[in-house]
Write a protein that holds these residues in place. Structure first.
Motif, PDB file in Angstrom:
ATOM      1  N   THR B  48      24.382  36.859  23.533  1.00 19.31           N
ATOM      2  CA  THR B  48      25.001  37.104  24.637  1.00 19.31           C
ATOM      3  C   THR B  48      24.126  37.244  25.561  1.00 19.31           C
ATOM      4  N   THR B  49      24.343  36.398  26.822  1.00 22.93           N
ATOM      5  CA  THR B  49      23.558  36.666  27.940  1.00 22.93           C
ATOM      6  C   THR B  49      24.436  37.027  29.147  1.00 22.93           C
ATOM      7  N   ARG B  50      23.875  37.435  30.305  1.00 20.57           N
ATOM      8  CA  ARG B  50      24.711  37.592  31.455  1.00 20.57           C
ATOM      9  C   ARG B  50      25.729  36.708  31.901  1.00 20.57           C
ATOM     10  N   PRO B  51      25.031  35.317  31.977  1.00 23.00           N
ATOM     11  CA  PRO B  51      26.216  34.286  32.326  1.00 23.00           C
ATOM     12  C   PRO B  51      27.336  34.332  31.297  1.00 23.00           C
ATOM     13  N   VAL B  52      26.997  34.311  30.096  1.00 15.21           N
ATOM     14  CA  VAL B  52      28.137  34.552  29.258  1.00 15.21           C
ATOM     15  C   VAL B  52      29.163  35.502  29.511  1.00 15.21           C
ATOM     16  N   ASP B  53      28.550  36.756  29.689  1.00 18.68           N
ATOM     17  CA  ASP B  53      29.565  37.649  30.191  1.00 18.68           C
ATOM     18  C   ASP B  53      30.220  37.418  31.122  1.00 18.68           C
ATOM     19  N   LEU B  54      29.690  36.805  32.490  1.00 20.94           N
ATOM     20  CA  LEU B  54      30.339  36.475  33.603  1.00 20.94           C
ATOM     21  C   LEU B  54      31.457  35.646  33.379  1.00 20.94           C
ATOM     22  N   LEU B  55      31.083  34.816  32.652  1.00 22.61           N
ATOM     23  CA  LEU B  55      32.231  33.648  32.223  1.00 22.61           C
ATOM     24  C   LEU B  55      33.344  34.044  31.433  1.00 22.61           C
ATOM     25  N   THR B  56      32.965  35.043  30.575  1.00 22.04           N
ATOM     26  CA  THR B  56      34.320  35.737  29.676  1.00 22.04           C
ATOM     27  C   THR B  56      34.956  36.455  30.786  1.00 22.04           C
ATOM     28  N   SER B  57      34.281  37.222  31.598  1.00 19.82           N
ATOM     29  CA  SER B  57      35.080  38.098  32.552  1.00 19.82           C
ATOM     30  C   SER B  57      35.851  37.268  33.364  1.00 19.82           C
ATOM     31  N   LEU B  58      35.306  36.244  34.066  1.00 22.66           N
ATOM     32  CA  LEU B  58      35.941  35.078  34.609  1.00 22.66           C
ATOM     33  C   LEU B  58      37.219  34.672  33.673  1.00 22.66           C
ATOM     34  N   SER B  59      36.992  34.286  32.572  1.00 21.67           N
ATOM     35  CA  SER B  59      37.996  33.870  31.863  1.00 21.67           C
ATOM     36  C   SER B  59      39.053  34.747  31.653  1.00 21.67           C
ATOM     37  N   TRP B  60      38.883  35.995  31.518  1.00 22.17           N
ATOM     38  CA  TRP B  60      40.017  37.122  31.324  1.00 22.17           C
ATOM     39  C   TRP B  60      40.803  37.175  32.767  1.00 22.17           C
ATOM     40  N   ILE B  61      39.912  37.251  33.964  1.00 22.93           N
ATOM     41  CA  ILE B  61      40.489  37.385  35.183  1.00 22.93           C
ATOM     42  C   ILE B  61      41.541  36.170  35.528  1.00 22.93           C
ATOM     43  N   PHE B  62      41.179  34.889  35.095  1.00 24.13           N
ATOM     44  CA  PHE B  62      42.024  33.977  35.313  1.00 24.13           C
ATOM     45  C   PHE B  62      42.975  34.053  34.510  1.00 24.13           C
ATOM     46  N   PHE B  63      42.945  34.467  33.285  1.00 24.79           N
ATOM     47  CA  PHE B  63      44.204  34.457  32.125  1.00 24.79           C
ATOM     48  C   PHE B  63      45.149  35.690  32.653  1.00 24.79           C
ATOM     49  N   THR B  64      44.498  36.829  33.099  1.00 25.12           N
ATOM     50  CA  THR B  64      45.455  37.865  33.753  1.00 25.12           C
ATOM     51  C   THR B  64      46.398  37.425  34.805  1.00 25.12           C
ATOM     52  N   LEU B  65      45.617  36.678  35.931  1.00 21.19           N
ATOM     53  CA  LEU B  65      46.404  36.050  36.868  1.00 21.19           C
ATOM     54  C   LEU B  65      47.246  35.206  36.593  1.00 21.19           C
ATOM     55  N   ALA B  66      46.945  34.091  35.628  1.00 20.18           N
ATOM     56  CA  ALA B  66      47.990  33.272  35.062  1.00 20.18           C
ATOM     57  C   ALA B  66      49.185  33.786  34.566  1.00 20.18           C
ATOM     58  N   VAL B  67      48.883  34.872  33.684  1.00 15.63           N
ATOM     59  CA  VAL B  67      50.057  35.356  32.897  1.00 15.63           C
ATOM     60  C   VAL B  67      50.789  36.168  34.244  1.00 15.63           C
ATOM     61  N   TRP B  68      50.232  36.941  35.368  1.00 12.53           N
ATOM     62  CA  TRP B  68      51.071  37.356  36.206  1.00 12.53           C
ATOM     63  C   TRP B  68      51.966  36.368  37.026  1.00 12.53           C
ATOM     64  N   TRP B  69      51.139  35.394  37.240  1.00 14.66           N
ATOM     65  CA  TRP B  69      51.968  34.413  38.092  1.00 14.66           C
ATOM     66  C   TRP B  69      53.129  33.786  37.249  1.00 14.66           C
ATOM     67  N   ALA B  70      52.832  33.133  36.152  1.00 14.05           N
ATOM     68  CA  ALA B  70      53.830  32.831  35.337  1.00 14.05           C
ATOM     69  C   ALA B  70      55.036  33.788  35.131  1.00 14.05           C
ATOM     70  N   LEU B  71      54.858  34.901  34.873  1.00 12.94           N
ATOM     71  CA  LEU B  71      56.004  35.783  34.816  1.00 12.94           C
ATOM     72  C   LEU B  71      56.530  36.051  36.273  1.00 12.94           C
ATOM     73  N   ALA B  72      55.905  36.106  37.294  1.00  8.34           N
ATOM     74  CA  ALA B  72      56.643  36.389  38.381  1.00  8.34           C
ATOM     75  C   ALA B  72      57.332  35.123  38.761  1.00  8.34           C
ATOM     76  N   GLU B  73      56.993  33.989  38.217  1.00  4.64           N
ATOM     77  CA  GLU B  73      58.022  32.570  38.515  1.00  4.64           C
ATOM     78  C   GLU B  73      58.932  32.739  37.609  1.00  4.64           C
ATOM     79  N   THR B  74      58.982  32.878  36.424  1.00  5.02           N
ATOM     80  CA  THR B  74      60.173  32.872  35.530  1.00  5.02           C
ATOM     81  C   THR B  74      60.945  34.115  35.413  1.00  5.02           C
ATOM     82  N   LYS B  75      60.349  35.270  35.261  1.00  2.79           N
ATOM     83  CA  LYS B  75      60.847  36.637  35.049  1.00  2.79           C
ATOM     84  C   LYS B  75      62.019  36.338  34.001  1.00  2.79           C
TER      85      LYS B  75
END
Lengths: 191, 333
Positions: B48-75
């Protein structure tokens, strides 16, 4: 760590029940004495009571780990086995209990008064309340006051804000205490 | 059969494939993409290197935002006109922020979940689309205050739950009796088999330590030990407490050792451990154990003449009987 399937469900049920009772009583008193609307008084009572409950919880959760072994034992005894003072009264425990009750009463009163004031101010109800207080005396009243200097004349200047809150707080606390007492009596009677 | 699969594929595509670039599905795909790249990098580098950490964090952030957006749209989930979407997004955000795979982190994540969800709910009211900070209208302010208070109450309940768990794990003997009388907690597993209190292992430990000290010693040693037992027993009790699974229970146990009773040539040593901690009303819990300390004769290992019984020596033997059990002043239910 392994978790036991022990959930604070009864605490949640009683908390909701007591909140409903307190809100009903306090909303009634606020409506009657401050001439607030039905919905407004329920809303104010609900929010102020919630705030009081939350402050109470935070105080308990902060103080419990700091308490002495003896006090902690009493707390566990009360919470898990519903025994208040199983070894009888002692001066120290009695004093702690009394102080807790007093502090709880005045702290909730303070929170409710401040919360209500905040809500009334943001709804412009505060000014109306303030205007209402020094009600203009009629000519006859001024005359009678000048003649007799009766104190009743001053007391009849409409319900005081602080007075109302303390009355509401006392009424709801008494009701909840009576409910707790009723539960104890019923339990003793059932056994 | 094939039609069903085709239909499923079509459904899948309509839900998860973006119709325009500016959509939550784009974020979901970005999240998946970062995750895949991170996995590839990790498999190439083998660590596990720093780029991997960065990418997984980015993945989490995108996922959180996607869930937020999806739920906001569909309620999708509502309770009396009140959307629960922030609390679902809150779960995802808590998973990302706290990584609750250890106990302390799990507690922190679970306790903070209502507050973080409140923050997610409140955020759009404070920041508008141009990312400018604004104060919400008084009506919304009031709504937010109520929501915050309710969530603080939820947090308090959760912390209280963990507090009770701490009590029963620090003082497991609390669970020797039912918690039925409690006005606060409900024991879902109350039909489970009741474990014995810690008084049993406590006395077993002590008996073992006593046996270890005098078993096999010459009898006069044992008599001397019994005569000056107080000091030894104190240290034995202390060690027994320290060896318990939950040694904090020491606070609530009173160990009482009687004057040794005479028994034939030897003595009986009675030990009693009494629970002085919180317990159901009108119940007393204690454990007792009796150790038989007697001299036995053993032939001495010296040369003897014929037709003469070998000289013997008196050796101490300790017998503490069977395993102790919990005893109640009123019978256990």
């Amino acid at each position: 760590m392994e978790y036991e399937p022990i959930l604070p469900l009864r605490a949640i049920v009683f908390q909701i029940l007591f909140l409903i009772v307190a809100v009903a009583i306090e909303a009634g008193i606020l409506r009657q004495r401050l001439r607030l609307g039905f919905q407004t008084s329920v809303q104010y009572a609900a929010v102020t009571n919630l705030a009081a409950v939350v402050v109470g919880w935070i105080a308990f959760l902060v103080i419990e780990p700091l308490a002495t072994a003896n006090i902690k034992q009493q707390i566990i005894n009360y919470i898990l086995f519903n025994q208040l003072l199983p070894d009888g009264w002692s001066t120290q425990l009695g004093a702690v209990l009394l102080a807790t009750g007093l502090v709880a009463f005045f702290a909730t009163f303070f929170i409710k008064a401040k919360g209500l004031e905040y809500f009334l101010r943001s709804d412009d109800g505060w000014k109306q309340l303030a205007v209402k207080k020094p009600r203009k005396l009629t000519r006859d009243e001024r005359y009678s006051r000048a003649r007799g200097g009766f104190m009743e004349a001053r007391q009849s200047t409409g319900p005081d804000f602080t007075d109302t809150v303390i009355q509401a707080n006392a009424a709801s606390s008494t009701a909840i205490l009576l409910l707790i007492l009723l539960r104890t009596v019923l339990e003793a009677w059932a056994v | 059969m094939q039609d069903i699969f085709l239909g499923l594929r079509e459904d899948f595509k309509t839900v998860f494939w973006p119709k325009q670039y500016f959509a939550w599905q784009t974020l979901l795909l970005l999240s998946l993409f970062s995750l895949v790249v991170a996995a590839l990098l990790e498999s190439i580098n083998g660590e596990t290197t720093r780029p991997v950490d960065l990418l997984t964090s980015l993945s989490w952030i995108f996922f959180t935002l996607a869930v937020w957006w999806a739920l906001a749209e569909t309620k999708p989930i509502k309770v009396w006109d009140f959307s629960l979407s922030p609390w679902i997004t809150g779960i995802v955000l808590c998973l990302f922020l706290f990584r609750p795979w250890t106990d302390t982190r799990f507690r922190l994540a679970f306790s903070c979940w209502p507050l973080i969800s409140t923050g997610i709910k409140a955020l759009p009211h404070f920041v508008n689309w141009e990312l400018k900070w604004t104060l919400p209208k008084p009506a919304i302010q009031k709504m937010l205050i109520s929501v915050t208070l309710v969530n603080l109450l939820l947090t308090s309940w959760i912390v209280f739950y963990f507090r009770v768990q701490d009590w029963v794990s620090n003082y497991p003997t609390l669970l020797a009796r039912s918690l039925d009388n409690s006005a606060f907690v409900y024991d879902i597993g109350q039909d489970r088999e009741r474990r014995s209190s810690q008084g049993v292992p406590l006395l077993e430990n002590m008996a073992e330590a006593i046996a270890l000290e005098i078993e096999g010693q010459p009898w006069y040693q044992a008599e001397r030990w019994l005569y000056t037992r107080q000091e030894r027993l104190e240290s034995i009790a202390q060690k027994a407490f320290d060896n318990l699974d939950a040694s904090e229970e020491q606070l609530f146990w009173r160990v009482n050792i009687q004057e040794p009773r005479e028994f034939g040539e030897g003595y009986l040593l009675d030990m009693k451990a009494t629970w002085a901690g919180p317990i159901q009303a009108q119940t007393g819990l204690y454990t007792t154990k009796t150790c038989k300390i007697v001299p036995t004769s053993e032939p001495r290992d010296v040369p003897t003449r014929e037709n003469e019984p070998p000289p013997t020596t008196q050796i101490t033997s300790v017998d503490c009987g069977e395993r102790a059990t919990d005893q109640w002043e009123i019978p256990a239910i």
